[in-house]
Design a protein around this motif. Structure first.
Motif, PDB file in Angstrom:
ATOM      1  N   ILE A  70     -16.528 -10.135  -4.851  1.00  0.00           N
ATOM      2  CA  ILE A  70     -15.478  -9.135  -5.072  1.00  0.00           C
ATOM      3  C   ILE A  70     -16.032  -7.961  -5.880  1.00  0.00           C
ATOM      4  O   ILE A  70     -15.790  -6.787  -5.547  1.00  0.00           O
ATOM      5  N   ALA A  71     -16.817  -8.265  -6.919  1.00  0.00           N
ATOM      6  CA  ALA A  71     -17.418  -7.193  -7.725  1.00  0.00           C
ATOM      7  C   ALA A  71     -18.354  -6.343  -6.869  1.00  0.00           C
ATOM      8  O   ALA A  71     -18.358  -5.117  -6.965  1.00  0.00           O
ATOM      9  N   ALA A  72     -19.118  -7.007  -6.004  1.00  0.00           N
ATOM     10  CA  ALA A  72     -20.063  -6.272  -5.143  1.00  0.00           C
ATOM     11  C   ALA A  72     -19.325  -5.293  -4.236  1.00  0.00           C
ATOM     12  O   ALA A  72     -19.768  -4.150  -4.034  1.00  0.00           O
ATOM     13  N   LEU A 121     -24.096 -17.197  -7.081  1.00  0.00           N
ATOM     14  CA  LEU A 121     -23.293 -16.009  -6.758  1.00  0.00           C
ATOM     15  C   LEU A 121     -21.841 -16.420  -6.514  1.00  0.00           C
ATOM     16  O   LEU A 121     -21.551 -17.124  -5.544  1.00  0.00           O
ATOM     17  N   ALA A 122     -20.961 -15.989  -7.397  1.00  0.00           N
ATOM     18  CA  ALA A 122     -19.550 -16.353  -7.264  1.00  0.00           C
ATOM     19  C   ALA A 122     -18.882 -15.516  -6.178  1.00  0.00           C
ATOM     20  O   ALA A 122     -19.311 -14.394  -5.909  1.00  0.00           O
ATOM     21  N   ILE A 123     -17.854 -16.085  -5.564  1.00  0.00           N
ATOM     22  CA  ILE A 123     -17.055 -15.281  -4.621  1.00  0.00           C
ATOM     23  C   ILE A 123     -16.181 -14.325  -5.434  1.00  0.00           C
ATOM     24  O   ILE A 123     -16.140 -13.127  -5.179  1.00  0.00           O
ATOM     25  N   TYR A 124     -15.478 -14.868  -6.426  1.00  0.00           N
ATOM     26  CA  TYR A 124     -14.757 -13.988  -7.358  1.00  0.00           C
ATOM     27  C   TYR A 124     -14.830 -14.606  -8.742  1.00  0.00           C
ATOM     28  O   TYR A 124     -15.031 -15.817  -8.872  1.00  0.00           O
ATOM     29  N   ASP A 125     -14.704 -13.783  -9.742  1.00  0.00           N
ATOM     30  CA  ASP A 125     -14.835 -14.217 -11.129  1.00  0.00           C
ATOM     31  C   ASP A 125     -16.093 -15.090 -11.260  1.00  0.00           C
ATOM     32  O   ASP A 125     -17.166 -14.648 -10.894  1.00  0.00           O
ATOM     33  N   ASP A 126     -15.941 -16.326 -11.767  1.00  0.00           N
ATOM     34  CA  ASP A 126     -17.124 -17.170 -11.923  1.00  0.00           C
ATOM     35  C   ASP A 126     -16.993 -18.446 -11.099  1.00  0.00           C
ATOM     36  O   ASP A 126     -17.584 -19.474 -11.415  1.00  0.00           O
ATOM     37  N   THR A 127     -16.209 -18.363 -10.015  1.00  0.00           N
ATOM     38  CA  THR A 127     -15.957 -19.583  -9.230  1.00  0.00           C
ATOM     39  C   THR A 127     -16.413 -19.449  -7.772  1.00  0.00           C
ATOM     40  O   THR A 127     -16.679 -18.346  -7.306  1.00  0.00           O
ATOM     41  N   TRP A 128     -16.447 -20.614  -7.098  1.00  0.00           N
ATOM     42  CA  TRP A 128     -16.902 -20.729  -5.707  1.00  0.00           C
ATOM     43  C   TRP A 128     -18.302 -20.130  -5.571  1.00  0.00           C
ATOM     44  O   TRP A 128     -18.489 -19.108  -4.910  1.00  0.00           O
ATOM     45  N   LYS A 129     -19.274 -20.759  -6.168  1.00  0.00           N
ATOM     46  CA  LYS A 129     -20.621 -20.178  -6.166  1.00  0.00           C
ATOM     47  C   LYS A 129     -21.394 -20.516  -4.892  1.00  0.00           C
ATOM     48  O   LYS A 129     -21.322 -21.635  -4.399  1.00  0.00           O
TER      49      LYS A 129
END
Ligand SMILES: [Zn+2]
Length: 225
Positions: A70-72, A121-129
């Motif tokens: 999401i950040a990317a 690499l998280a999908i969003y925040d720090d989860t689902w790496k």
């Protein structure tokens, strides 16, 4: 992934979009610039561990603001819009769809990191790496980086009308990047601290940006006959 990121910068530059190579060099490492800055500020976390993976010592165990999917996407959008503003400010010629190309160049960083990184690499925040972990296989990872760089430079030389001396300069720069990658992948060294690593990222990446800038400034337009 390290010098492989620059393959995208070389590959997408053309005489049609006229995006300066130095801008693309910033774009393809934009997420790492943010990452290094946030590590220096103590917001994102990094451990440097000898032998963490075969090809890299970096354990980026907390980098949600620079390297989550999401950040990317957000940073890619910001960079695309930023490029349009930059063109206006610096009086650069703005060609249609250049902002989209710059945004995609920024996003390419995440895709290439996805191939190399272990599951950090998280999908969003720090989860689902996620992460395919090619860094666990040193030689194939190295080969991929070099092959990509060679492909990118070949496209760049083919798509940008240039004379022979300048072609040699571009190839020389490519060789320098390969040497840097050999040093990074194969030369044993004691791990630096997290902050020193982030400083190194800033210094090296910016050095490459300066070289890219100087390369295109000294470009000779005349085609070889
Ligand atoms: Zn990265």
């Amino acid at each position: 992934m390290f010098v492989g990121h620059y393959s995208v910068a070389f590959a997408v530059k053309s005489d049609r979009n006229r995006i300066p190579l130095w801008v693309l060099f910033v774009a393809v490492q934009f997420l790492d610039y943010i990452w290094a800055t946030l590590v220096l500020l103590g917001i994102e976390k990094l451990r440097v561990i000898k032998g963490f993976t075969a090809g890299s010592m970096l354990d980026s165990y907390y980098h949600p603001y620079s390297h989550s999917l999401i950040a990317a996407i957000l940073w890619s959008t910001v960079a695309g819009i930023g490029y349009k503003l930059l063109c206006r400010r610096l009086g650069y010629q703005y060609r249609k769809s250049a902002a989209l190309i710059v945004g995609l160049a920024v996003f390419s960083h995440w895709i290439l990191d996805l191939i190399a990184h272990p599951r950090d690499l998280a999908i969003y925040d720090d989860t689902w790496k996620v992460g395919f972990g090619l860094w666990n296989y040193r030689d194939p990872e190295f080969a991929l980086e070099i092959a990509m760089l060679a492909g990118g430079i070949t496209l760049y030389l083919a798509r940008n009308a240039i004379c022979i001396v300048w072609k040699m300069a571009v190839i020389g720069f490519g060789i320098a990047l390969v040497i840097v990658q050999i040093g990074d992948t194969y030369v044993p060294r004691t791990p630096l601290s997290d902050k020193a690593t982030a400083m190194g990222v800033w210094i090296f990446y910016t050095l490459f940006v300066v070289v890219a800038y100087l390369l295109e400034r000294t470009r000779c337009e005349k085609l070889e006959s």
